[in-house]
Design a protein around this motif. Structure first.
Motif, PDB file in Angstrom:
ATOM      1  N   CYS A 185      14.104  -2.894   6.668  1.00 25.80           N
ATOM      2  CA  CYS A 185      13.256  -3.584   7.637  1.00 25.80           C
ATOM      3  C   CYS A 185      11.920  -2.707   8.156  1.00 25.80           C
ATOM      4  O   CYS A 185      12.549  -1.486   8.780  1.00 25.80           O
ATOM      5  CB  CYS A 185      14.105  -4.019   8.780  1.00 25.80           C
ATOM      6  SG  CYS A 185      13.335  -5.034  10.071  1.00 25.80           S
ATOM      7  N   ARG A 186      10.801  -3.019   7.914  1.00 24.52           N
ATOM      8  CA  ARG A 186       9.955  -2.337   8.462  1.00 24.52           C
ATOM      9  C   ARG A 186       9.013  -3.325   9.655  1.00 24.52           C
ATOM     10  O   ARG A 186       8.848  -4.714   9.221  1.00 24.52           O
ATOM     11  CB  ARG A 186       8.841  -2.149   7.290  1.00 24.52           C
ATOM     12  CG  ARG A 186       9.332  -1.078   6.557  1.00 24.52           C
ATOM     13  CD  ARG A 186       8.244  -0.823   5.347  1.00 24.52           C
ATOM     14  NE  ARG A 186       8.446  -2.048   4.302  1.00 24.52           N
ATOM     15  CZ  ARG A 186       7.175  -2.722   3.916  1.00 24.52           C
ATOM     16  NH1 ARG A 186       6.200  -2.722   4.745  1.00 24.52           N
ATOM     17  NH2 ARG A 186       7.441  -3.687   3.114  1.00 24.52           N
ATOM     18  N   VAL A 187       8.492  -2.798  10.550  1.00 18.52           N
ATOM     19  CA  VAL A 187       7.877  -3.897  11.763  1.00 18.52           C
ATOM     20  C   VAL A 187       6.272  -3.074  11.770  1.00 18.52           C
ATOM     21  O   VAL A 187       6.086  -1.769  12.005  1.00 18.52           O
ATOM     22  CB  VAL A 187       8.751  -3.646  12.973  1.00 18.52           C
ATOM     23  CG1 VAL A 187       7.556  -4.283  14.035  1.00 18.52           C
ATOM     24  CG2 VAL A 187      10.072  -3.973  12.850  1.00 18.52           C
ATOM     25  N   GLU A 188       5.368  -3.887  11.750  1.00 21.75           N
ATOM     26  CA  GLU A 188       4.078  -3.655  11.868  1.00 21.75           C
ATOM     27  C   GLU A 188       3.517  -4.159  13.006  1.00 21.75           C
ATOM     28  O   GLU A 188       3.561  -5.640  13.037  1.00 21.75           O
ATOM     29  CB  GLU A 188       3.241  -3.829  10.669  1.00 21.75           C
ATOM     30  CG  GLU A 188       3.615  -3.361   9.387  1.00 21.75           C
ATOM     31  CD  GLU A 188       2.832  -3.358   8.106  1.00 21.75           C
ATOM     32  OE1 GLU A 188       2.318  -4.448   8.099  1.00 21.75           O
ATOM     33  OE2 GLU A 188       2.949  -2.830   7.226  1.00 21.75           O
ATOM     34  N   SER A 189       2.899  -3.729  14.019  1.00 24.70           N
ATOM     35  CA  SER A 189       2.208  -4.364  15.220  1.00 24.70           C
ATOM     36  C   SER A 189       0.741  -4.320  15.119  1.00 24.70           C
ATOM     37  O   SER A 189       0.294  -3.100  14.803  1.00 24.70           O
ATOM     38  CB  SER A 189       2.738  -4.079  16.540  1.00 24.70           C
ATOM     39  OG  SER A 189       2.615  -2.823  16.772  1.00 24.70           O
ATOM     40  N   GLU A 190      -0.058  -5.329  15.226  1.00 29.80           N
ATOM     41  CA  GLU A 190      -1.561  -5.157  15.618  1.00 29.80           C
ATOM     42  C   GLU A 190      -1.927  -6.113  16.514  1.00 29.80           C
ATOM     43  O   GLU A 190      -1.835  -7.043  16.451  1.00 29.80           O
ATOM     44  CB  GLU A 190      -2.315  -5.222  14.199  1.00 29.80           C
ATOM     45  CG  GLU A 190      -3.609  -5.210  14.243  1.00 29.80           C
ATOM     46  CD  GLU A 190      -4.403  -5.532  12.982  1.00 29.80           C
ATOM     47  OE1 GLU A 190      -5.825  -5.331  12.945  1.00 29.80           O
ATOM     48  OE2 GLU A 190      -3.645  -5.597  12.037  1.00 29.80           O
TER      49      GLU A 190
END
Length: 210
Positions: free
Chosen positions: A157-162
């Motif tokens: 699981c990878r989480v990217e926030s922008e």
């Protein structure tokens, strides 16, 4: 704990004008983005969010809030009321300032004794928040995938926030259909709600074997 590889959005709250100047300089020199509740000449009210809700720094979903206190004070100063908003939004709190009579103590995730430790501490707290979010998502998603014979240790699981967007990537050893993808998206939203954080837009992408 190692340094983070992504830039953080840090909400900076200071007890008095200029109290956080050195901390802001250090954070920005390290590549992080700082946000403020007030303009430089503000006396505390109104904050940016009162003047224009779109200008509230919480709209950017900060990763960490840093409170810089100039001296001992048993109550928040007029410039520190943004800390209450950060607590309600579930944003991790780091503080640089004296611990005596500190009104924010029960809600702090970390305390910094020296300005030179601000960057590393904010990065560590931000990284811990990311890991907690991934762990919560995996915990919610595992029952969906266990029925397909996919154990939790085979789920990446990878989480990217922008800004206000959050993207959650699942890397799986098997291909899944739209029904499973939708079920995973629901579990992701459940994990976000349980964590108390809100995002303007959430995307869930499921990747099968290469």
């Amino acid at each position: 704990m190692g340094r983070m590889t992504r830039a953080l959005d840090v909400l900076v709250i200071e007890s008095h004008r200029g109290a956080a100047a050195a901390a802001v300089q250090a954070l920005e020199a390290a590549g992080h983005h700082t946000l403020r509740c007030h303009d430089a000449d503000s006396k505390g009210f109104p904050c940016r969010g009162v003047v224009d809700t779109a200008d509230c720094p919480l709209e950017a979903t900060p990763d960490v809030a840093l409170i810089v206190r100039k001296r001992i004070d048993p109550g928040p100063t007029p410039l520190e009321h943004g800390a209450s908003c950060a607590i309600r939004a579930g944003i991790p709190l780091v503080e640089l300032g004296p611990p005596q009579l500190d009104p924010f103590e029960p809600w702090l995730d970390a305390r910094v004794d020296d300005a030179s430790d601000v960057v590393a501490t904010c990065e560590a707290v931000g990284g811990a928040a990311d890991r907690d979010l991934r762990a919560s998502i995996l915990r919610m998603a595992s029952p969906v995938l266990s029925g397909l014979g996919v154990p939790e240790h085979d789920i990446a699981c990878r989480v990217e926030s922008e800004n206000t967007r959050l993207r959650v990537h699942f890397d799986l050893p098997v291909s899944v259909g739209p029904g499973v993808e939708q079920a995973l998206a629901v579990r992701v939203l459940d994990a976000l709600r349980s964590g108390g954080r809100t995002y303007g837009a959430v995307g869930v992408l499921v990747h099968g074997p290469a």
